[in-house]
Design an enzyme around this catalytic site. Structure first.
Site, PDB file in Angstrom:
ATOM      1  N   SER A  17     -81.666   4.007  20.906  1.00  0.00           N
ATOM      2  CA  SER A  17     -81.234   2.624  20.719  1.00  0.00           C
ATOM      3  C   SER A  17     -82.007   1.871  19.634  1.00  0.00           C
ATOM      4  O   SER A  17     -81.398   1.161  18.835  1.00  0.00           O
ATOM      5  CB  SER A  17     -81.293   1.866  22.049  1.00  0.00           C
ATOM      6  OG  SER A  17     -80.324   2.391  22.925  1.00  0.00           O
ATOM      7  N   THR A  62     -81.086   1.518  30.310  1.00  0.00           N
ATOM      8  CA  THR A  62     -80.724   2.914  30.514  1.00  0.00           C
ATOM      9  C   THR A  62     -81.333   3.407  31.825  1.00  0.00           C
ATOM     10  O   THR A  62     -81.957   2.628  32.566  1.00  0.00           O
ATOM     11  CB  THR A  62     -81.108   3.760  29.268  1.00  0.00           C
ATOM     12  OG1 THR A  62     -80.537   5.056  29.418  1.00  0.00           O
ATOM     13  CG2 THR A  62     -82.610   3.864  29.093  1.00  0.00           C
ATOM     14  N   LYS A  66     -79.705   0.996  35.545  1.00  0.00           N
ATOM     15  CA  LYS A  66     -78.380   0.393  35.329  1.00  0.00           C
ATOM     16  C   LYS A  66     -77.869  -0.361  36.563  1.00  0.00           C
ATOM     17  O   LYS A  66     -77.080  -1.291  36.436  1.00  0.00           O
ATOM     18  CB  LYS A  66     -77.371   1.462  34.897  1.00  0.00           C
ATOM     19  CG  LYS A  66     -77.639   1.979  33.487  1.00  0.00           C
ATOM     20  CD  LYS A  66     -76.540   2.895  32.998  1.00  0.00           C
ATOM     21  CE  LYS A  66     -76.774   3.249  31.532  1.00  0.00           C
ATOM     22  NZ  LYS A  66     -75.631   3.952  30.939  1.00  0.00           N
ATOM     23  N   ASN A  87     -75.319  -1.747  31.065  1.00  0.00           N
ATOM     24  CA  ASN A  87     -76.140  -1.179  29.993  1.00  0.00           C
ATOM     25  C   ASN A  87     -76.527  -2.239  28.958  1.00  0.00           C
ATOM     26  O   ASN A  87     -77.259  -1.935  28.020  1.00  0.00           O
ATOM     27  CB  ASN A  87     -75.439   0.009  29.317  1.00  0.00           C
ATOM     28  CG  ASN A  87     -74.364  -0.429  28.340  1.00  0.00           C
ATOM     29  OD1 ASN A  87     -73.802  -1.518  28.470  1.00  0.00           O
ATOM     30  ND2 ASN A  87     -74.080   0.403  27.352  1.00  0.00           N
ATOM     31  N   GLY A 129     -68.849  10.802  39.086  1.00  0.00           N
ATOM     32  CA  GLY A 129     -70.167  10.193  39.265  1.00  0.00           C
ATOM     33  C   GLY A 129     -70.249   8.887  38.481  1.00  0.00           C
ATOM     34  O   GLY A 129     -69.233   8.293  38.110  1.00  0.00           O
ATOM     35  N   ASN A 151     -62.495  15.956  40.706  1.00  0.00           N
ATOM     36  CA  ASN A 151     -63.924  16.132  40.968  1.00  0.00           C
ATOM     37  C   ASN A 151     -64.138  17.275  41.944  1.00  0.00           C
ATOM     38  O   ASN A 151     -63.301  17.549  42.806  1.00  0.00           O
ATOM     39  CB  ASN A 151     -64.520  14.842  41.553  1.00  0.00           C
ATOM     40  CG  ASN A 151     -66.033  14.865  41.517  1.00  0.00           C
ATOM     41  OD1 ASN A 151     -66.634  15.193  40.480  1.00  0.00           O
ATOM     42  ND2 ASN A 151     -66.665  14.535  42.621  1.00  0.00           N
ATOM     43  N   THR A 153     -66.227  17.462  44.340  1.00  0.00           N
ATOM     44  CA  THR A 153     -66.162  16.857  45.672  1.00  0.00           C
ATOM     45  C   THR A 153     -64.990  15.880  45.654  1.00  0.00           C
ATOM     46  O   THR A 153     -65.108  14.763  45.151  1.00  0.00           O
ATOM     47  CB  THR A 153     -67.484  16.115  45.990  1.00  0.00           C
ATOM     48  OG1 THR A 153     -68.578  17.001  45.688  1.00  0.00           O
ATOM     49  CG2 THR A 153     -67.561  15.691  47.434  1.00  0.00           C
ATOM     50  N   TYR A 217     -74.258  14.891  24.645  1.00  0.00           N
ATOM     51  CA  TYR A 217     -74.413  15.105  23.208  1.00  0.00           C
ATOM     52  C   TYR A 217     -75.777  15.704  22.911  1.00  0.00           C
ATOM     53  O   TYR A 217     -76.667  15.706  23.761  1.00  0.00           O
ATOM     54  CB  TYR A 217     -74.270  13.785  22.436  1.00  0.00           C
ATOM     55  CG  TYR A 217     -75.377  12.805  22.731  1.00  0.00           C
ATOM     56  CD1 TYR A 217     -76.556  12.800  21.996  1.00  0.00           C
ATOM     57  CD2 TYR A 217     -75.261  11.913  23.786  1.00  0.00           C
ATOM     58  CE1 TYR A 217     -77.578  11.935  22.304  1.00  0.00           C
ATOM     59  CE2 TYR A 217     -76.279  11.037  24.102  1.00  0.00           C
ATOM     60  CZ  TYR A 217     -77.427  11.056  23.359  1.00  0.00           C
ATOM     61  OH  TYR A 217     -78.449  10.204  23.674  1.00  0.00           O
TER      62      TYR A 217
HETATM   63  P1  ATR Z   1     -73.580  10.928  36.225  1.00  0.00           P
HETATM   64  O1  ATR Z   1     -74.215   9.587  36.357  1.00  0.00           O
HETATM   65  O2  ATR Z   1     -74.004  11.692  35.005  1.00  0.00           O
HETATM   66  O3  ATR Z   1     -72.099  10.895  36.383  1.00  0.00           O
HETATM   67  P2  ATR Z   1     -73.798  11.844  38.911  1.00  0.00           P
HETATM   68  O4  ATR Z   1     -73.442  10.481  39.405  1.00  0.00           O
HETATM   69  O5  ATR Z   1     -74.871  12.613  39.594  1.00  0.00           O
HETATM   70  O6  ATR Z   1     -74.220  11.803  37.396  1.00  0.00           O
HETATM   71  O7  ATR Z   1     -72.458  12.717  38.904  1.00  0.00           O
HETATM   72  C1  ATR Z   1     -72.426  14.023  38.458  1.00  0.00           C
HETATM   73  C2  ATR Z   1     -70.977  14.476  38.385  1.00  0.00           C
HETATM   74  O8  ATR Z   1     -70.916  15.795  37.819  1.00  0.00           O
HETATM   75  C3  ATR Z   1     -70.285  14.573  39.720  1.00  0.00           C
HETATM   76  O9  ATR Z   1     -68.934  14.285  39.545  1.00  0.00           O
HETATM   77  C4  ATR Z   1     -70.506  16.054  40.089  1.00  0.00           C
HETATM   78  O10 ATR Z   1     -69.584  16.562  41.015  1.00  0.00           O
HETATM   79  P3  ATR Z   1     -69.862  16.344  42.602  1.00  0.00           P
HETATM   80  O11 ATR Z   1     -69.468  14.929  42.898  1.00  0.00           O
HETATM   81  O12 ATR Z   1     -68.988  17.329  43.263  1.00  0.00           O
HETATM   82  O13 ATR Z   1     -71.326  16.607  42.810  1.00  0.00           O
HETATM   83  C5  ATR Z   1     -70.281  16.667  38.746  1.00  0.00           C
HETATM   84  N1  ATR Z   1     -70.875  18.013  38.580  1.00  0.00           N
HETATM   85  C6  ATR Z   1     -72.174  18.312  38.357  1.00  0.00           C
HETATM   86  N2  ATR Z   1     -72.336  19.644  38.209  1.00  0.00           N
HETATM   87  C7  ATR Z   1     -71.107  20.209  38.336  1.00  0.00           C
HETATM   88  C8  ATR Z   1     -70.596  21.541  38.262  1.00  0.00           C
HETATM   89  N3  ATR Z   1     -71.417  22.582  38.038  1.00  0.00           N
HETATM   90  N4  ATR Z   1     -69.272  21.730  38.441  1.00  0.00           N
HETATM   91  C9  ATR Z   1     -68.444  20.680  38.655  1.00  0.00           C
HETATM   92  N5  ATR Z   1     -68.858  19.402  38.722  1.00  0.00           N
HETATM   93  C10 ATR Z   1     -70.167  19.154  38.566  1.00  0.00           C
END
Ligand code: ATR
Length: 269
Positions: A17, A62, A66, A87, A129, A151, A153, A217
């Site tokens: 930033s 950051t 947040k 942000n 997420g 997703n 989950t 990135y």
């Molecule tokens: P961020 O703030 O970067 O979004 P987060 O809130 O921890 O981080 O969310 C991570 C996201 O990446 C979630 O959607 C997670 O899926 P789950 O909700 O099922 O945990 C997803 N994710 C992380 N690793 C993954 C993988 N190997 N395969 C599929 N989805 C993944």
């Protein structure tokens, strides 16, 4: 007097930033100082309050603050409300205004820099997420024909869309729901790329000429980008343009001027 701005986080040394905002300021000959502030988990409010007392005009926020910034702000933009994360803070006589420019940074990178219009297109967003929540409203405001949010989950995808169903043709599902679909823009908003994990992408997901965009990135091609190339995506991009785009939108909020992102992208690459 030189106006003061800052980014706050923990860790903070890696933040781009200060470089971005200093480069934007140079475009307009603005006289500003942009600092990186480290806070501890229990000193966020103290550090921000001190910065305001010293005459600070605005702040980027950051990880991991947040959410704390959301609590700190007196008023919120719609997109900050939707993202449930902030942000960008702007300090003024009316108090602290909180915004979230991540999503619009992504949308402007896709539409303006990459030249891919989202209007009337079919969008796939993978992940539910914080990153996915931050981009959803600006993506929907770009008027896509259809948006599928999947997703690992599944229930988290449904939760995220719970209050947005009425906003158009939007659906949520498990990762498997992408099978059989064909999308013009596929956005990886999972953190899978950070660990090098591959997502189960079916062939046929990428429509001819489609764009595959990873929010991550800085590490060359991610697993998602490599898979997307193999599966026939027309174009592939990492999230560096989104980073520059969110900074440009913060800059516009603070200074009322829209900086050019291309020269700054080139400098970073
Ligand atoms: P961020 O703030 O970067 O979004 P987060 O809130 O921890 O981080 O969310 C991570 C996201 O990446 C979630 O959607 C997670 O899926 P789950 O909700 O099922 O945990 C997803 N994710 C992380 N690793 C993954 C993988 N190997 N395969 C599929 N989805 C993944």
């Amino acid at each position: 007097m030189t106006d003061r701005y800052a980014v706050i986080g923990n860790p903070i040394a890696q933040s781009k930033s200060p470089i971005l905002h200093t480069a934007f300021a140079r475009q307009f000959g603005h006289d500003l100082r942009y600092e990186a502030l480290l806070a501890e988990h229990d000193t966020f409010t103290e550090v921000v309050s001190r910065f305001i007392a010293e005459g600070g005009k605005g702040m980027n926020v950051t990880a991991p603050f947040k959410l704390a910034a959301l609590e700190f702000a007196d008023t919120l933009s719609d997109r900050a409300q939707a993202a449930q994360a902030i942000n960008t803070l702007k300090f003024g006589p009316d108090g602290v205004y909180g915004d979230n420019t991540d999503g619009i940074g992504l949308v402007s990178d896709i539409q303006d820099r990459l030249g891919v219009s989202l209007e009337g297109r079919r969008l796939l967003v993978i992940g539910a997420g914080g990153a996915a929540r931050g981009i959803l409203l600006p993506l929907l405001q770009a008027a896509p024909d259809y948006l599928l949010l999947v997703n690992r989950t599944e229930h988290k995808a449904h939760d995220l869309l719970a209050d947005r169903r009425q906003a158009g043709k939007i659906e949520a599902g498990p990762l498997g729901a992408v099978a059989g679909g064909r999308f013009d823009v596929v956005i990886n908003a999972t953190s899978a790329s950070l660990s090098g994990a591959h997502l189960p992408l079916a062939s046929g997901v990428f429509a001819p000429g489609s764009l595959a965009y990873d929010l991550v990135y800085g590490k060359g091609d991610t697993a998602f980008m490599a898979d997307a190339r193999e599966l026939g995506a027309g174009r592939v991009s990492d999230g560096l343009g989104m980073l520059v785009g969110q900074a440009a939108e913060s800059y516009r909020l603070w200074h009322g001027r829209q900086p050019e992102v291309e020269p700054v992208m080139a400098m970073l690459r």
